[in-house]
Design a protein around this motif. Sequence first.
Motif, PDB file in Angstrom:
ATOM      1  N   UNK A 238      42.197  34.184  40.422  1.00  0.00           N
ATOM      2  CA  UNK A 238      41.139  33.207  40.654  1.00  0.00           C
ATOM      3  C   UNK A 238      41.292  32.752  42.095  1.00  0.00           C
ATOM      4  N   UNK A 239      40.303  33.022  42.916  1.00  0.00           N
ATOM      5  CA  UNK A 239      40.391  32.686  44.340  1.00  0.00           C
ATOM      6  C   UNK A 239      39.862  31.298  44.650  1.00  0.00           C
ATOM      7  N   UNK A 240      39.460  30.532  43.614  1.00  0.00           N
ATOM      8  CA  UNK A 240      38.761  29.290  43.882  1.00  0.00           C
ATOM      9  C   UNK A 240      37.303  29.582  44.204  1.00  0.00           C
ATOM     10  N   UNK A 241      36.596  28.531  44.627  1.00  0.00           N
ATOM     11  CA  UNK A 241      35.155  28.690  44.877  1.00  0.00           C
ATOM     12  C   UNK A 241      34.973  29.308  46.258  1.00  0.00           C
ATOM     13  N   UNK A 242      35.204  30.630  46.307  1.00  0.00           N
ATOM     14  CA  UNK A 242      35.303  31.324  47.602  1.00  0.00           C
ATOM     15  C   UNK A 242      34.692  32.712  47.503  1.00  0.00           C
ATOM     16  N   UNK A 243      33.390  32.781  47.258  1.00  0.00           N
ATOM     17  CA  UNK A 243      32.774  34.090  47.056  1.00  0.00           C
ATOM     18  C   UNK A 243      32.937  35.005  48.270  1.00  0.00           C
ATOM     19  N   UNK A 244      32.779  34.467  49.465  1.00  0.00           N
ATOM     20  CA  UNK A 244      32.922  35.288  50.668  1.00  0.00           C
ATOM     21  C   UNK A 244      34.334  35.850  50.763  1.00  0.00           C
ATOM     22  N   UNK A 245      35.313  34.982  50.572  1.00  0.00           N
ATOM     23  CA  UNK A 245      36.705  35.442  50.604  1.00  0.00           C
ATOM     24  C   UNK A 245      36.958  36.446  49.495  1.00  0.00           C
ATOM     25  N   UNK A 246      36.428  36.195  48.294  1.00  0.00           N
ATOM     26  CA  UNK A 246      36.699  37.076  47.152  1.00  0.00           C
ATOM     27  C   UNK A 246      36.255  38.502  47.438  1.00  0.00           C
ATOM     28  N   UNK A 247      35.081  38.665  48.053  1.00  0.00           N
ATOM     29  CA  UNK A 247      34.580  40.010  48.345  1.00  0.00           C
ATOM     30  C   UNK A 247      35.399  40.654  49.460  1.00  0.00           C
ATOM     31  N   UNK A 248      35.713  39.891  50.504  1.00  0.00           N
ATOM     32  CA  UNK A 248      36.534  40.449  51.581  1.00  0.00           C
ATOM     33  C   UNK A 248      37.935  40.784  51.074  1.00  0.00           C
ATOM     34  N   UNK A 249      38.484  39.927  50.235  1.00  0.00           N
ATOM     35  CA  UNK A 249      39.791  40.154  49.620  1.00  0.00           C
ATOM     36  C   UNK A 249      39.774  41.443  48.802  1.00  0.00           C
ATOM     37  N   UNK A 250      38.694  41.633  48.044  1.00  0.00           N
ATOM     38  CA  UNK A 250      38.557  42.854  47.243  1.00  0.00           C
ATOM     39  C   UNK A 250      38.489  44.083  48.143  1.00  0.00           C
ATOM     40  N   UNK A 251      37.815  43.960  49.272  1.00  0.00           N
ATOM     41  CA  UNK A 251      37.743  45.092  50.204  1.00  0.00           C
ATOM     42  C   UNK A 251      39.125  45.446  50.740  1.00  0.00           C
ATOM     43  N   UNK A 252      39.940  44.431  50.959  1.00  0.00           N
ATOM     44  CA  UNK A 252      41.304  44.687  51.393  1.00  0.00           C
ATOM     45  C   UNK A 252      42.118  45.404  50.340  1.00  0.00           C
ATOM     46  N   UNK A 253      41.969  44.982  49.070  1.00  0.00           N
ATOM     47  CA  UNK A 253      42.653  45.657  47.968  1.00  0.00           C
ATOM     48  C   UNK A 253      42.228  47.119  47.902  1.00  0.00           C
ATOM     49  N   UNK A 254      40.916  47.343  48.027  1.00  0.00           N
ATOM     50  CA  UNK A 254      40.409  48.715  47.959  1.00  0.00           C
ATOM     51  C   UNK A 254      40.948  49.564  49.107  1.00  0.00           C
ATOM     52  N   UNK A 255      41.016  48.977  50.296  1.00  0.00           N
ATOM     53  CA  UNK A 255      41.509  49.721  51.450  1.00  0.00           C
ATOM     54  C   UNK A 255      42.952  50.170  51.244  1.00  0.00           C
ATOM     55  N   UNK A 256      43.716  49.351  50.528  1.00  0.00           N
ATOM     56  CA  UNK A 256      45.112  49.678  50.258  1.00  0.00           C
ATOM     57  C   UNK A 256      45.277  50.646  49.095  1.00  0.00           C
ATOM     58  N   UNK A 257      44.169  51.042  48.470  1.00  0.00           N
ATOM     59  CA  UNK A 257      44.219  51.990  47.367  1.00  0.00           C
ATOM     60  C   UNK A 257      44.126  51.370  46.006  1.00  0.00           C
ATOM     61  N   UNK A 258      43.904  50.053  45.946  1.00  0.00           N
ATOM     62  CA  UNK A 258      43.757  49.384  44.659  1.00  0.00           C
ATOM     63  C   UNK A 258      42.352  49.492  44.113  1.00  0.00           C
ATOM     64  N   UNK A 259      42.159  48.926  42.937  1.00  0.00           N
ATOM     65  CA  UNK A 259      40.866  48.988  42.253  1.00  0.00           C
ATOM     66  C   UNK A 259      40.427  47.576  41.909  1.00  0.00           C
ATOM     67  N   UNK A 260      39.688  46.902  42.807  1.00  0.00           N
ATOM     68  CA  UNK A 260      39.270  45.523  42.560  1.00  0.00           C
ATOM     69  C   UNK A 260      37.945  45.443  41.804  1.00  0.00           C
ATOM     70  N   UNK A 261      37.861  44.462  40.907  1.00  0.00           N
ATOM     71  CA  UNK A 261      36.625  44.153  40.186  1.00  0.00           C
ATOM     72  C   UNK A 261      36.327  42.685  40.439  1.00  0.00           C
ATOM     73  N   UNK A 262      35.219  42.381  41.119  1.00  0.00           N
ATOM     74  CA  UNK A 262      34.848  41.003  41.432  1.00  0.00           C
ATOM     75  C   UNK A 262      33.732  40.581  40.486  1.00  0.00           C
ATOM     76  N   UNK A 263      33.937  39.464  39.794  1.00  0.00           N
ATOM     77  CA  UNK A 263      32.996  39.065  38.747  1.00  0.00           C
ATOM     78  C   UNK A 263      32.546  37.631  38.947  1.00  0.00           C
ATOM     79  N   UNK A 264      31.244  37.432  39.133  1.00  0.00           N
ATOM     80  CA  UNK A 264      30.686  36.081  39.100  1.00  0.00           C
ATOM     81  C   UNK A 264      29.172  36.172  38.930  1.00  0.00           C
ATOM     82  N   UNK A 265      28.518  35.039  39.053  1.00  0.00           N
ATOM     83  CA  UNK A 265      27.087  34.926  38.799  1.00  0.00           C
ATOM     84  C   UNK A 265      26.265  35.444  39.982  1.00  0.00           C
ATOM     85  N   UNK A 266      25.128  36.037  39.677  1.00  0.00           N
ATOM     86  CA  UNK A 266      24.291  36.657  40.708  1.00  0.00           C
ATOM     87  C   UNK A 266      23.982  35.697  41.850  1.00  0.00           C
ATOM     88  N   UNK A 267      23.579  34.470  41.545  1.00  0.00           N
ATOM     89  CA  UNK A 267      23.193  33.547  42.614  1.00  0.00           C
ATOM     90  C   UNK A 267      24.385  33.150  43.468  1.00  0.00           C
TER      91      UNK A 267
END
Length: 729
Positions: free
Chosen positions: A414-443
Amino acid sequence: MRSASGNGFDSSDSFAVSGAAERTARLHDIPPSITPSHGDDSHLLSRIASPADVKALAPNELAELCREIRTTLLAYGHQHGGHIGSNLGMVEATVALHRVFDSPRDRIVFDVSHQSYVHKMLTGRAAAYLDPDRFSEVTGFTNPDESKHDQFVLGHTGTSISLACGLAKTRDMEGPNSGIGNVIAVIGDGSLSSGVAFEGLNNAAEQGGNLIIVFNDNEMSIAGDFGGMYGPLARLRASGGTAQPNLFNAFGLDYRYVEAGNDVSALVAAFEEVRDIDHPVVVHIHTLKGAGYDGEETHADRQTASASPVSLDSPTGVHPTDNVNHSEPWHSDHCNLSDHEPHEGQCEASHWQNPDAAIGKPDDPRKHYGKMAMAALEPRFAAEPGLVVISPATPGSNGITHEFRERAGAHYVDTGITESHAVAYAAGIARAGGTPVVATTASFFQRAYDQFFQEMSLNRSRVTVLDFLGGLSGSDNTHSGAYDVTMFSNIPGVTMLVPTSARDYLADLAWATAPAGSADAPAGPAVIRVPGEAILAAERDATLLPVTGGQIADRPQSVSLPASASSASGGISAATVRGTVSVTAQHAGARHMLDWRVNQTGSQVAIIGLGNAYPLAEQTAAALSDDYGITATVIDPRQCTSLDSDVLESLRDGHQQVITLEDGQLEGGWGEKVTAYYANHHVSDGSRNPRVLNFGAAKEFTDRVSLGELNERYGLTVEQVTEAITRCF
């Protein structure tokens, strides 16, 4: 361990019900002499028409007003539902704000504004909370169209300080003629995790001038508080505001601490001290979220919830609670979902309360499909150390249960209320070879638009996005998901999948999250639009899919799921999904993941239904067959980022019309791409250029309009689509 600091009751007050033996009054048993009613002058709240009326009260009447407001909130929550917990904690602070400051000349900006119910009661809108016939008159958020006391329409978090800086800047530039006095931003500890809040703090200190930041610290976000700043904040509370490091001092801001954040007299004194201050100041108030819930109710008997009894061992009347400062990882108790058994303190369920009328109803699509996704991912954790589920602060709303989080351990963040960070954080995980799944509401994902372009898409990051509440819904105007397709499907390199069944949904999830290096894995990010009401209803009632009955033979996979993977309790068990969905099996047809699926071959009319609009496609086809003898071609496109030119070209023969249906914004959306395809690939034989009719939503904001009414408004009904089709013949 902290004790509750009070909710503004006088210690001499009692909450006795005439003739009752107990001091704890059940909410629905409170007689009219206790429950405020609009128009009854014996109650203070019914006499409050503006903040001037709050100022006119005697000092010893403020606590009684707080008690009446709290009782009203508890009743309103049972009858209507809403963000009750945050408002219960802010009763005294809001009364004190309107006692001390002069709204609307003094501008009060509520962050997120789901804690603004009390503010609305005190600014001429109390009847909308006291009278069930008028509940629909106000939104759940501030709205200038309702009142001059509301500064902005706000439903997303972290922006109040920035907005307040803008108001204060104009006041200081224009001088006395600006019409603006004190500027007050009200922000909670959960909202402070949002990056834009830190940007606002940074600007406030530099700008200077009168700016009052009321920091409401109830030790809870939507779920728990997450981030390195919460340790120093806890030490500030424990030290009475003297500990260092002090986050706010570090920004160069003045700072005051109020421990008794639910004591209206203490708050009035604190706000009077900073009124008309000539520099920015933070007033840190320590409150109790959900103050007034008794914590005794059960899920089976929720309708018996009571208002809090007066505690004689507390000078302000709130009984002590030990539901704070938990040591377990998720910083809240074991209340599971965000609308289940709310009570005082660190209770995730206090974020949103469903009305009593919703008790016992099946899971909504967000929770149903969210549980299903987590059940599919969980068995993979042991073998895939890089598989991580990321939720920017809204897990329970999307079916990411407390139990799942406990079992997932480091595989859940749980990254807190940080959608921008959550997506960038996930991109970092992916770059390192991980498999990130980011889940929240469309809006909420709108807040990460730049990160979707840069960190995720431009870098071809293997990020999987679970897009909840996409499409049309009866949401308020700040939470509408009607714009998700126009956003995601037009980002280069993003594949947006729009499944129309549980098995397609799980197949899409398996494909999108295939471990890095898998032969058939996608090359970049994938967004999966989580199915909505129409899809879940069709899965529960196959008659809503009259063409296929939900049985799709032409599958790109060689395995299938049960029609319903729900357990008897409404949850999705890991065992149900495990053994029925194989990642390897799903990959067998991965090259076909973007192919459109023709579920019925016909002539004259082809109906293409995207996602939640797909059941309407089958229902319209059935009506054309029954009423006009037309056997329409029915197509499920399954994704909205590319066109299947083979299918579109095949429709030239024998089809005079192609109909597109989507439950999102039509302009800039998906259906217009089909229209553009035929316009840009015009052939000389006019009979082979089908006419395209697009059905979807207007480019507008809607506020709490029912899904049925929206469908009528946009022509997304069987009758309207059928009439448009036949009118063209």
